[in-house]
Every structure is written in C-alpha cells, then in structure tokens.
Write a protein that holds these residues in place. Structure first.
Motif, PDB file in Angstrom:
ATOM      1  N   GLY A   1       0.631  -1.209   0.022  1.00 10.09           N
ATOM      2  CA  GLY A   1      -0.164   0.270   0.105  1.00 10.09           C
ATOM      3  C   GLY A   1       0.697   1.392  -0.281  1.00 10.09           C
ATOM      4  N   LEU A   2       1.585   1.424   0.556  1.00  6.74           N
ATOM      5  CA  LEU A   2       2.467   2.623   0.977  1.00  6.74           C
ATOM      6  C   LEU A   2       3.544   2.966  -0.005  1.00  6.74           C
ATOM      7  CD1 LEU A   2       4.277   4.748   2.953  1.00  6.74           C
ATOM      8  CD2 LEU A   2       5.939   3.105   3.518  1.00  6.74           C
TER       9      LEU A   2
ATOM     10  N   PHE B   1       1.272   6.489  -7.011  1.00  6.74           N
ATOM     11  CA  PHE B   1       0.692   7.508  -7.064  1.00  6.74           C
ATOM     12  C   PHE B   1       0.634   9.137  -7.306  1.00  6.74           C
ATOM     13  CE2 PHE B   1      -2.966   4.018  -6.917  1.00  6.74           C
ATOM     14  CZ  PHE B   1      -2.737   4.201  -7.412  1.00  6.74           C
ATOM     15  N   VAL B   2       1.785   9.511  -5.983  1.00  3.67           N
ATOM     16  CA  VAL B   2       1.659  10.434  -6.023  1.00  3.67           C
ATOM     17  C   VAL B   2       3.211  11.193  -6.942  1.00  3.67           C
ATOM     18  CG1 VAL B   2       2.881  12.057  -4.408  1.00  3.67           C
ATOM     19  CG2 VAL B   2       1.083  10.616  -3.189  1.00  3.67           C
ATOM     20  N   ALA B   3       4.233  10.623  -7.059  1.00  3.48           N
ATOM     21  CA  ALA B   3       5.041  10.806  -8.331  1.00  3.48           C
ATOM     22  C   ALA B   3       3.992  10.689  -9.978  1.00  3.48           C
ATOM     23  CB  ALA B   3       6.190   9.411  -8.040  1.00  3.48           C
ATOM     24  N   MET B   4       3.202  10.198  -9.722  1.00  5.91           N
ATOM     25  CA  MET B   4       2.571  10.507 -11.240  1.00  5.91           C
ATOM     26  C   MET B   4       1.578  11.848 -11.264  1.00  5.91           C
ATOM     27  SD  MET B   4       0.957   6.387 -12.082  1.00  5.91           S
ATOM     28  CE  MET B   4       0.073   7.040 -13.130  1.00  5.91           C
ATOM     29  N   GLN B   5       1.033  11.900 -10.436  1.00  6.35           N
ATOM     30  CA  GLN B   5       0.022  12.777 -10.169  1.00  6.35           C
ATOM     31  C   GLN B   5       1.209  13.940 -10.397  1.00  6.35           C
ATOM     32  OE1 GLN B   5      -1.502  14.121  -5.955  1.00  6.35           O
ATOM     33  NE2 GLN B   5      -3.321  15.177  -7.255  1.00  6.35           N
ATOM     34  N   GLY B   6       2.468  14.031  -9.450  1.00  6.00           N
ATOM     35  CA  GLY B   6       3.817  15.709  -9.451  1.00  6.00           C
ATOM     36  C   GLY B   6       3.867  15.080 -11.091  1.00  6.00           C
ATOM     37  N   ALA B   7       4.369  14.235 -11.832  1.00  8.75           N
ATOM     38  CA  ALA B   7       4.814  14.357 -13.226  1.00  8.75           C
ATOM     39  C   ALA B   7       3.897  14.350 -14.002  1.00  8.75           C
ATOM     40  CB  ALA B   7       5.411  12.990 -13.048  1.00  8.75           C
TER      41      ALA B   7
ATOM     42  N   GLY C   1      -0.041  14.405 -13.969  1.00  5.43           N
ATOM     43  CA  GLY C   1      -0.545  15.538 -13.120  1.00  5.43           C
ATOM     44  C   GLY C   1      -2.252  14.592 -12.966  1.00  5.43           C
ATOM     45  N   TRP C   2      -1.925  12.653 -13.000  1.00  7.98           N
ATOM     46  CA  TRP C   2      -2.808  12.710 -13.032  1.00  7.98           C
ATOM     47  C   TRP C   2      -2.468  11.166 -11.910  1.00  7.98           C
ATOM     48  CZ3 TRP C   2      -3.427   6.868 -13.847  1.00  7.98           C
ATOM     49  CH2 TRP C   2      -4.955   6.384 -13.381  1.00  7.98           C
ATOM     50  N   PRO C   3      -2.894  10.564 -10.889  1.00  9.79           N
ATOM     51  CA  PRO C   3      -4.619  11.097 -10.672  1.00  9.79           C
ATOM     52  C   PRO C   3      -4.678  12.844  -9.822  1.00  9.79           C
ATOM     53  CG  PRO C   3      -3.653   8.977  -9.761  1.00  9.79           C
ATOM     54  CD  PRO C   3      -2.876   9.572  -9.707  1.00  9.79           C
ATOM     55  N   ALA C   4      -5.760  13.188 -10.528  1.00  8.51           N
ATOM     56  CA  ALA C   4      -6.065  14.664  -9.968  1.00  8.51           C
ATOM     57  C   ALA C   4      -5.925  14.032  -8.163  1.00  8.51           C
ATOM     58  CB  ALA C   4      -6.805  15.230 -10.774  1.00  8.51           C
ATOM     59  N   GLU C   5      -6.443  13.141  -7.863  1.00  8.60           N
ATOM     60  CA  GLU C   5      -6.912  12.838  -6.553  1.00  8.60           C
ATOM     61  C   GLU C   5      -6.687  11.154  -6.405  1.00  8.60           C
ATOM     62  OE1 GLU C   5     -12.104  13.208  -6.926  1.00  8.60           O
ATOM     63  OE2 GLU C   5     -10.665  14.329  -5.361  1.00  8.60           O
ATOM     64  N   ARG C   6      -7.402  10.858  -5.401  1.00  4.10           N
ATOM     65  CA  ARG C   6      -7.154   9.963  -4.425  1.00  4.10           C
ATOM     66  C   ARG C   6      -8.403   8.823  -4.309  1.00  4.10           C
ATOM     67  NH1 ARG C   6      -2.438  11.230  -2.574  1.00  4.10           N
ATOM     68  NH2 ARG C   6      -3.422  11.582   0.393  1.00  4.10           N
ATOM     69  N   GLY C   7      -8.611   8.213  -5.179  1.00  2.98           N
ATOM     70  CA  GLY C   7     -10.641   7.453  -4.715  1.00  2.98           C
ATOM     71  C   GLY C   7     -10.465   6.125  -5.910  1.00  2.98           C
ATOM     72  N   VAL C   8     -11.767   6.126  -6.027  1.00  2.00           N
ATOM     73  CA  VAL C   8     -12.250   4.685  -6.915  1.00  2.00           C
ATOM     74  C   VAL C   8     -10.895   4.437  -7.656  1.00  2.00           C
ATOM     75  CG1 VAL C   8     -14.017   4.081  -8.139  1.00  2.00           C
ATOM     76  CG2 VAL C   8     -14.685   5.526  -6.832  1.00  2.00           C
ATOM     77  N   VAL C   9     -11.161   5.529  -8.536  1.00  2.17           N
ATOM     78  CA  VAL C   9      -9.824   4.821  -9.382  1.00  2.17           C
ATOM     79  C   VAL C   9      -8.104   4.283  -9.225  1.00  2.17           C
ATOM     80  CG1 VAL C   9      -8.292   5.271 -11.272  1.00  2.17           C
ATOM     81  CG2 VAL C   9     -10.566   6.503 -11.255  1.00  2.17           C
ATOM     82  N   THR C  10      -7.859   5.197  -7.795  1.00  2.00           N
ATOM     83  CA  THR C  10      -6.808   4.431  -7.416  1.00  2.00           C
ATOM     84  C   THR C  10      -6.879   3.239  -6.854  1.00  2.00           C
ATOM     85  OG1 THR C  10      -6.723   5.649  -6.030  1.00  2.00           O
ATOM     86  CG2 THR C  10      -5.589   6.554  -8.049  1.00  2.00           C
ATOM     87  N   VAL C  11      -8.202   3.080  -6.001  1.00  7.87           N
ATOM     88  CA  VAL C  11      -8.070   1.777  -5.519  1.00  7.87           C
ATOM     89  C   VAL C  11      -8.877   0.712  -6.119  1.00  7.87           C
ATOM     90  CG1 VAL C  11     -10.129   0.800  -3.421  1.00  7.87           C
ATOM     91  CG2 VAL C  11      -9.040   3.024  -3.344  1.00  7.87           C
TER      92      VAL C  11
END
Length: 271
Positions: free
Chosen positions: A115-116, A122-128, A130-140
């Motif tokens: 999980g970590l 996901f945090v690295a992809m958001q910074g690089a 811009g996706w995923p914009a937020e953690r939610g159904v898609v990331t889970v």
C-alpha cells in the motif's frame, strides 16, 4: 489405512468445523437480535436489517466496494490470464525469470509495504503528469487489480500445466487460427481457473482494508474502512446484519460458480 470413523476423528472434525464456522453462525444469529447489546439476547427481530437499509454511510460504502471489486476483479482477470498464458505457454523468452518473480512478489510482500509503495507511485505520477488528480475509486481499483492479477496468474498457470495441449495441436492441424484456438479451446479448457481467479480477486478486493487505506481518499470510503471506523467505538447488531448480508452474497456467488463449473464438466464428459 483404516477408514473407520473413531471418536477421536469425529471430535477432531467437529472441533475444526466448529472453530471455523461457529463464530460465523453466532454472528448471523445475533444479527436478528432485538436487543441493542450484542452480548445479550433479546428475542428475534429484523429491525437491524431495516436500520442497515436506512444507513447512508454503510449503503454508500457497500456500493463503492462493490463497484471497485467488480472493476478490479475484471481487470485482474484479463491481466492475470495474459500473464499466466505468457509464463505457462512460452518457456523461453528474455526476462522470464524476472517476470515470474514479479508475479510472485505481491503475493508475499506485506500489505503495508504494498500500500505504501502504491501510494508513493500515485503521488509521483500526480507530480509528473498530473494524474491521478485525486485518490479515490480509480486508485483503489488499480491497487486491487494489481495484486489480484497475481493470484489469477498463479491459478491460470497451474491449470495450464494440467491442460491437454493435443487439443490445441489438433485444432491447429485442422486449420484453425491461433486466436480461434485460444478463444474456443484454451480459455474454455481453463475456465475453472478463470472463474476461481475472478472470484478470488473479487473477494480480496471486497475484503481489503490495509491497501485501500493508503490509496483511497475522502471521496472513496470502502466498506471495510467504514466498518473498521464504526467498530472502534463498539460493535452493534447493525454490523452483524451487514456481515450477514455480505456473507449471503459471497455464498450465492460461490455456489453459482460451482454450479456453472459442474455443469460445464458434465457437458464436457458427455461430448
């Protein structure tokens, strides 16, 4: 070896089944308890099922978990089947050992580490990008499909080891295209592994708490997360009713899958 049932064997069998199923039976029974206290029996009642149906928090969490589990299990089935076919059918290709190790790693890595690592991804992809914009159904869903596909791949690989390849060779000799052989012979032949893999991925996604806690956000509260936050202040009969409903759903799914596989096996023997 003697097959006579002795008192020791009967006692051991009863103890084993009691240890496994007696707590579940008690949970289901107390879901019909009239009393609010889960340790005090107050008579039979269905009021907690009515209270559960009116609880928006659990209803929304259950729908979210079902949505995630259905999508994650389907994605895991596709990816895991492709991975299992690659390892089971192609004995020699560059990086096969590394690929096999990568399939096995999520099965033994602790869920906290998994999980970590997914959270950091996901945090690295958001910074690089811009996706995923937020953690939610898609990331889970992505997280659950990731480790679910590994279980599917293991089951498919094991089923392929027992599959009679002469059926595929005969179809190819008769002029069938490789894709037609895969669709009409290979996949139906390993359908027990496909059904079992989908059910396993669905159950693991529906039951997951640790990984979902890392990769979910305020917009996606799964049912295990809602139950965990509720039982921290005390168990209520409403939780027992919720567990009984999901136990019924899983039982129906497993029974349906067993019926379909038995029907297919009878049809195969009749040919």
């Amino acid at each position: 070896m003697s097959r006579h049932i002795t008192w020791f064997r009967a006692a051991a069998l009863a103890l084993g089944f009691g240890f496994l199923y007696l707590p579940i039976a008690v949970l289901v029974a107390y879901s019909f308890n009239r009393s609010r206290l889960v340790t005090v029996w107050g008579g039979w009642s269905l009021k907690w099922y009515g209270a559960l149906a009116e609880d928006d928090k659990f209803r929304d969490a259950a729908l979210t978990s079902l949505e995630i589990a259905l999508m994650a299990a389907t994605i895991a089935l596709v990816i895991g089947t492709c991975a299992g076919l690659a390892v089971g059918r192609f004995r020699r290709f560059r990086g096969r050992a590394v690929f096999g190790f990568m399939l096995m790693a999520p099965l033994v890595v602790p869920e906290v580490i998994l999980g970590l690592s997914l959270l950091l991804l996901f945090v690295a992809m958001q910074g690089a990008i811009g996706w995923p914009a937020e953690r939610g159904v898609v990331t889970v869903t992505i997280a659950h499909a990731t480790f679910g596909s590994c279980f599917v791949a293991v089951l498919v690989r094991a089923q392929l080891a027992l599959f009679d390849r002469t059926l595929e060779e005969a179809a190819l000799d008769l002029g069938a295209r490789p894709f037609a052989v895969l669709w009409r012979i290979t996949l139906p032949g390993i359908s027990p592994a496909l059904v079992s893999g989908w059910l396993l991925a669905f159950t693991l996604s529906l039951d997951d708490l640790v990984v979902a806690s890392f990769v979910s956000g305020p917009s996606a509260t799964t049912l295990p997360m809602a139950v965990y936050s509720s039982v921290r202040v005390g168990v209520t009969p409403e939780i027992n009713a919720l567990a009984s409903v999901f136990l019924l759903v899983v039982t129906v799914l497993v029974a349906s899958a067993g019926w379909l596989m038995a029907r297919q096996e009878r049809r195969r023997k009749s040919l």
